[in-house]
Design an enzyme around this catalytic site. Structure first.
Site, PDB file in Angstrom:
ATOM      1  N   TYR A  93      19.657   5.492   6.202  1.00 46.19           N
ATOM      2  CA  TYR A  93      19.020   4.930   4.985  1.00 46.19           C
ATOM      3  C   TYR A  93      19.624   3.789   4.643  1.00 46.19           C
ATOM      4  CZ  TYR A  93      16.971   9.645   4.407  1.00 46.19           C
ATOM      5  OH  TYR A  93      16.328  10.787   4.300  1.00 46.19           O
ATOM      6  N   GLY A 143       4.093  13.782  -0.558  1.00 46.28           N
ATOM      7  CA  GLY A 143       3.210  13.002   0.341  1.00 46.28           C
ATOM      8  C   GLY A 143       4.112  11.866   1.295  1.00 46.28           C
ATOM      9  N   PRO A 173       7.623  15.705  -0.580  1.00 53.82           N
ATOM     10  CA  PRO A 173       7.121  16.537  -1.163  1.00 53.82           C
ATOM     11  C   PRO A 173       5.803  16.053  -2.005  1.00 53.82           C
ATOM     12  CG  PRO A 173       9.075  15.662  -2.358  1.00 53.82           C
ATOM     13  CD  PRO A 173       9.042  15.483  -0.933  1.00 53.82           C
ATOM     14  N   PHE A 180       5.231   8.624   2.820  1.00 55.11           N
ATOM     15  CA  PHE A 180       4.663   7.281   2.803  1.00 55.11           C
ATOM     16  C   PHE A 180       3.088   7.322   2.609  1.00 55.11           C
ATOM     17  CE2 PHE A 180       8.450   7.535   5.650  1.00 55.11           C
ATOM     18  CZ  PHE A 180       9.179   6.224   5.144  1.00 55.11           C
ATOM     19  N   THR A 181       2.607   8.568   2.435  1.00 61.19           N
ATOM     20  CA  THR A 181       1.114   8.778   2.341  1.00 61.19           C
ATOM     21  C   THR A 181       0.900   9.445   1.109  1.00 61.19           C
ATOM     22  OG1 THR A 181       0.869   8.786   4.780  1.00 61.19           O
ATOM     23  CG2 THR A 181      -1.051   9.237   3.573  1.00 61.19           C
ATOM     24  N   PRO A 182       0.988   8.820  -0.194  1.00 58.73           N
ATOM     25  CA  PRO A 182       1.217   9.765  -1.170  1.00 58.73           C
ATOM     26  C   PRO A 182       0.064  10.722  -1.408  1.00 58.73           C
ATOM     27  CG  PRO A 182       1.262   7.529  -1.702  1.00 58.73           C
ATOM     28  CD  PRO A 182       1.085   7.546  -0.389  1.00 58.73           C
ATOM     29  N   LEU A 183       0.166  12.015  -1.751  1.00 58.78           N
ATOM     30  CA  LEU A 183      -0.776  13.050  -1.926  1.00 58.78           C
ATOM     31  C   LEU A 183      -1.885  12.477  -2.858  1.00 58.78           C
ATOM     32  CD1 LEU A 183       1.348  16.120  -2.780  1.00 58.78           C
ATOM     33  CD2 LEU A 183       0.125  15.774  -0.892  1.00 58.78           C
TER      34      LEU A 183
END
Ligand SMILES: NC(=O)c1ccc[n+]([C@@H]2O[C@H](COP(=O)([O-])OP(=O)(O)OC[C@H]3O[C@@H](n4cnc5c(N)ncnc54)[C@H](OP(=O)(O)O)[C@@H]3O)[C@@H](O)[C@H]2O)c1
Length: 292
Positions: free
Chosen positions: A65, A217, A215, A219-222
């Site tokens: 990272y 999502g 948890p 990079f693709t938020p829930l």
């Protein structure tokens, strides 16, 4: 606050590794694309210190990272580390000049990565190291024996206390377990992506921790109308409901939501205080089944 007082309770991965089920994932502390320095280093330091202040004793990281940036920030924020803090890292990738994530899985590269983590975190031994296999978010078939054996040798040398695996299939978990004990499995899983349901149950029966990445999502938020309406009913947020659902899903699930914001950190920790009813859990199960 002592770790045991943090809502959500604790889970014992191995002797000497009892962690709060509400942990923290440090990936968001590097710059955009998990590459280079963050815009606000002081803010990153503040998030880590607040996480520990709240009682979180499980921090997930990797030397890739940044690269190196996140581990340097963890060291700046928290070293000398509190006795109860457990830092879990992962090896198996590196970074190229464009910010890509090439595999780095030869025994020599894995050894180098373990030494980089030790040096950059300022540790003499790593609590838990996950072998990161697979692709971006799903396992790829094939043996992981060569790579896991290389890590088991580093464990024998005393550089690693415990081993885990990441982005692996059930067969690959079993293969790793035939080489050395596995204390945790870190795979892509959340309320909307439940390919690992059977694996989670099997690991729960064995007392092995399951640590879902993305948890919220990633990079693709829930995004879900069901999450939004339940959050409104409970006067909380969709992200808190998604995390609470994971804590209810199985007692061996440990959370490491990632955030660069103290406000989001508080929101995520608050999820552990939410008790969901059977009716609410049934409604939430509909998200994965596409019934919302
Ligand atoms: N083993 C692996 O291969 C692997 C892969 C990916 C990740 N991981 C680990 O898993 C951890 C979690 O994954 P992740 O950080 O990628 O994804 P995540 O936890 O699903 O989501 C992080 C994203 O959600 C946002 N967020 C966090 N809390 C929020 C809240 N309360 N409300 C609204 N937005 C919120 C964050 O932005 P803000 O910064 O603005 O809050 C960030 O954009 C990582 O930190 C890393 O340690 C492991």
């Amino acid at each position: 606050m002592a770790a045991k007082e943090l809502p959500g309770g604790t889970f014992t991965m191995a002797d000497g590794v009892t962690v709060t089920r509400m942990g923290y994932g440090a990936m968001q502390l590097a710059g955009p694309g998990v590459f280079g320095p963050p815009k606000d280093r002081d803010a990153a330091v503040a998030v880590l210190r607040e996480a520990v202040e709240l009682g979180i004793n499980h921090i997930d990281t990797s030397d890739f990272y940044g690269p190196h940036v996140t581990n340097h920030i963890i060291r700046e924020a928290l070293h000398p580390y509190p006795e109860e803090l457990r830092i879990v890292t992962k090896v198996g990738a590196s970074r190229d000049a464009q910010g890509g994530w090439p595999h780095a899985r030869s025994p020599e590269q894995l050894r180098q990565a373990v030494h980089d983590n030790l040096n950059n975190l300022g540790l003499e031994a790593l609590d838990v190291v996950n072998l990161r296999m697979g692709g971006f978010d799903s396992p790829e078939p094939g043996s992981i024996a060569e790579q896991f054996t290389a890590l088991a040798e580093l464990q024998q040398e005393g550089l690693i206390r415990h081993l885990g695996v990441s982005t692996v299939s059930a067969d690959q978990v079993a293969e790793a377990q035939s080489i050395a004990p596995v204390v945790c499995v870190q795979n892509f899983y959340n309320i909307a992506n439940r390919a690992d349901d059977a694996l989670i149950d099997s690991l729960a029966a064995q007392g092995v921790a399951y640590v879902p990445y993305f948890p919220l999502g990633g990079f693709t938020p829930l995004q879900s109308g069901t999450l939004e309406s339940l959050a409104a009913d409970r006067s909380t947020t969709p992200m808190a409901i998604a995390l609470a659902w994971l804590l209810h899903r199985s007692p061996n699930i440990l959370l490491i939501p990632g955030t660069s914001s103290v406000a989001h950190l508080h929101e995520n920790v608050s999820a552990a205080t939410l008790k969901l009813s059977e009716d609410e859990l049934g409604t939430l199960d509909g998200i994965a089944e596409g019934l919302e």
